[in-house]
Design a protein around this motif. Structure first.
Motif, short mmCIF file in Angstrom:
data_model
loop_
_atom_site.label_atom_id
_atom_site.label_comp_id
_atom_site.label_asym_id
_atom_site.label_seq_id
_atom_site.Cartn_x
_atom_site.Cartn_y
_atom_site.Cartn_z
N VAL A 317 0.85 -1.21 0.00
CA VAL A 317 0.00 0.00 0.00
C VAL A 317 0.87 1.25 0.00
O VAL A 317 0.61 2.20 -0.75
CB VAL A 317 -0.95 0.00 1.21
CG1 VAL A 317 -1.69 1.34 1.32
CG2 VAL A 317 -1.96 -1.14 1.09
N ALA A 320 2.37 1.89 -3.33
CA ALA A 320 1.40 2.21 -4.37
C ALA A 320 0.89 3.64 -4.30
O ALA A 320 0.27 4.12 -5.26
CB ALA A 320 0.21 1.25 -4.30
N CYS A 321 1.13 4.32 -3.21
CA CYS A 321 0.57 5.66 -3.03
C CYS A 321 1.67 6.64 -2.64
O CYS A 321 2.40 6.40 -1.68
CB CYS A 321 -0.51 5.63 -1.96
SG CYS A 321 -1.55 7.10 -1.94
N GLU A 357 -9.61 3.16 -4.67
CA GLU A 357 -8.56 4.12 -5.04
C GLU A 357 -7.24 3.43 -5.36
O GLU A 357 -6.40 3.98 -6.08
CB GLU A 357 -8.35 5.13 -3.92
CG GLU A 357 -9.53 6.07 -3.66
CD GLU A 357 -10.69 5.37 -2.96
OE1 GLU A 357 -11.84 5.83 -3.13
OE2 GLU A 357 -10.43 4.35 -2.27
N LEU A 358 -7.02 2.24 -4.81
CA LEU A 358 -5.77 1.50 -5.04
C LEU A 358 -6.07 0.09 -5.54
O LEU A 358 -5.71 -0.92 -4.89
CB LEU A 358 -4.93 1.44 -3.75
CG LEU A 358 -4.39 2.76 -3.21
CD1 LEU A 358 -3.67 2.53 -1.88
CD2 LEU A 358 -3.45 3.41 -4.21
#
Length: 531
Positions: A317, A320-321, A357-358
């Motif tokens: 996570v 990824a952001c 969103e992901l």
């Protein structure tokens, strides 16, 4: 072993710790005739520690005191001084605010000589002060006596980064140049331990407790491992991990190097993620950037091996952001045991994903994993009432896996945080809710029987096939749910009760019994407000 042969040097290091250093030295001397000498290295203290050590040495010929003329700023340089000064065939390290329990040196030395090894290691326990509560460090390594012919046969050794719970052959350290980083280098143990493992020693592990690590969270000067409020601490931790990884990789120990990364994902990353919501926006942003930069150096295999592991999912996570995201869910996932809170999203093809969103962070590995290994999420609500307090629990569905496994009940325990005793134990049956997306349970809580203390809620989720999983409960918030209440009680007169949310988001409970207990709680709260 002949008990009258003095074969061990104990290196004690300290800086401005006059309140504790004498206890540390005495605990080393009290180990008996196996200790040839205690080498106390004072790192240019300004509080009289040096003079105190000199006074002790006047009456103890086995105590040798070394005074550094310039403070090193860390623990590595004074320990290196001790390595240089040691005259015995074996040595071990002791910090000035900790102690060696009786028999520690004899147990380690006996095993080292019996098995002809370069390193002998035993169990370290973290003793919380002033409560005295003890928590074993890396207990899984020290359940029984174990001889390890080379470290690569036990990658878990990389998780025990402490240097203080081990006895080393002095000539082994000197021959391989195994030393600590000089100067101010937080987490110097990581580097020293990696250098030790890279030299491929024979190691024996023993189950005896050989080191007492004192944890003083209220101290004026926190230890490095506890002082995590500044992002520089995280930077130092990642740099030390990276150094350990490179040392092992360059020594041809790729399996151990990868174990360093695995330890980082499962331990450090989860620990600091749990605390992110407590930090300032500036800290969170800097931490996120540092973490993404460090994780980007990992191999793809570091994430694909056991991808369902909570630390690996947290890492995916973060990668990824580009900015901090979903901190409440990440905090719960980083808890022990892990909890993956809703929403449980799927992409357009029905594949489980972290969020809309992901969608690139997929969770399809959950579909093939046994239900008792999944990060099940349970909500908990406790409302103290004079006429009877009930604990309400709700288990969430997880991509159909809970229904498939058939949850039947939850074993409920309230465990005293300091004493470790179980104050209340119940089993609550789980009943499927109308829409089939959750299961509910409830059980009475006898607050009077619990009495005073801080209580952790522990749950065991049981399935119809007989398997089970330890789970922790997410504390439901909102108005009136997490507030202090005074409950009339026949046994104590009155009980002061407060359900609360821990740093990891779990439900905990504080209780104080009687008017005296209430007065102490109110007084502590006033002192905190005044300070």
């Amino acid at each position: 072993m002949n008990p009258h042969q003095a074969k061990v040097s104990v290196v004690v290091i300290g800086y401005d710790d006059a309140a504790h250093v004498a206890d540390a030295v005495r605990s080393a001397l009290a180990q008996g005739p196996a200790v040839r000498e205690v080498v106390a290295v004072d790192d240019c203290s300004t509080d009289g520690s040096g003079a105190l050590l000199d006074a002790l040495a006047e009456g103890e010929p086995r105590l040798k005191v070394i005074h550094r003329t310039v403070n090193s700023g860390g623990c590595g340089s004074p320990r290196n001084d001790g390595i240089d000064a040691a005259s015995a065939p074996y040595l071990m390290f002791l910090d000035s605010d900790d102690v060696l329990p009786p028999g520690a040196v004899d147990a380690l030395l006996r095993s080292a000589e019996e098995h002809d090894v370069q390193v002998a290691a035993g169990l370290c326990v973290r003793r919380e002060l002033p409560s005295g509560r003890e928590v074993p460090w890396e207990r899984a390594l020290y359940t029984r006596p174990t001889l390890i012919s080379r470290p690569s046969r036990r990658p878990r050794l990389t998780h025990d980064t402490l240097c203080v719970n081990k006895l080393y052959r002095t000539d082994f350290l000197r021959e391989h140049g195994i030393r600590f980083p000089e100067g101010r280098y937080p987490y110097e143990d990581f580097v020293f331990t990696a250098r030790m493992l890279a030299a491929s020693p024979r190691i024996v592990l023993i189950p005896e407790t050989v080191y007492i690590w004192h944890v003083r969270r209220s101290a004026d000067r926190l230890s490095i491992s506890l002082d995590r409020a500044d992002v520089g601490n995280w930077r130092a931790r990642t740099e030390a991990n990276q150094a350990a990884y490179e040392i092992l990789l360059n020594a041809g120990e790729k399996q151990l190097a990868r174990a360093v990364h695995a330890k980082f994902l499962d331990h450090e990353l989860r620990m600091y993620t749990r605390e992110l919501e407590l930090r300032t926006p500036e800290y969170r942003s800097a931490w996120w950037d540092l973490t993404r930069a460090y994780l980007s150096t990992f191999d793809a295999a570091d994430f694909t091996v056991n991808p369902a592991a909570p630390g690996r999912l947290v890492a995916r996570v973060i990668l990824a952001c580009p900015t901090p995201t979903d901190l409440p869910r990440l905090k719960e996932l980083a808890a022990r045991p892990a909890r993956l809170l809703p929403p449980y999203t799927r992409d357009g093809e029905g594949t489980p994903v972290w969020s809309a969103e992901l969608p690139q962070v997929t969770l399809e590995h959950f579909l093939g994993r046994a239900a008792h290994l999944l990060p099940a999420a349970v909500d908990a609500e406790l409302r103290p009432r004079a006429r009877g307090t009930r604990l309400r629990l709700r288990l969430h569905e997880l991509y159909g896996r809970m229904a498939e496994a058939g949850p039947t009940s939850l074993d409920v325990e309230f465990v005293h945080r300091e004493e470790g005793r179980v104050g209340l134990s119940r089993t609550a049956a789980l009943v499927a809710d109308r829409y089939g997306d959750s299961w509910s349970a409830q059980t009475p809580v006898d607050l009077s029987a619990l009495g005073a203390g801080v209580w952790d809620l522990r749950l065991t989720l049981r399935f119809r096939d007989g398997t089970s999983r330890e789970v922790s409960a997410h504390a439901l918030g909102g108005p009136g749910l997490l507030r202090r209440s005074a409950i009339p009680d026949l046994r104590h007169g009155v009980l002061l009760v407060q359900p609360y949310r821990t740093h990891a988001g779990a439900l905990g409970l504080r209780t104080a019994s009687g008017w005296r207990g209430m007065t102490e709680v109110v007084s502590r709260r006033l002192r905190r407000l005044l300070h």
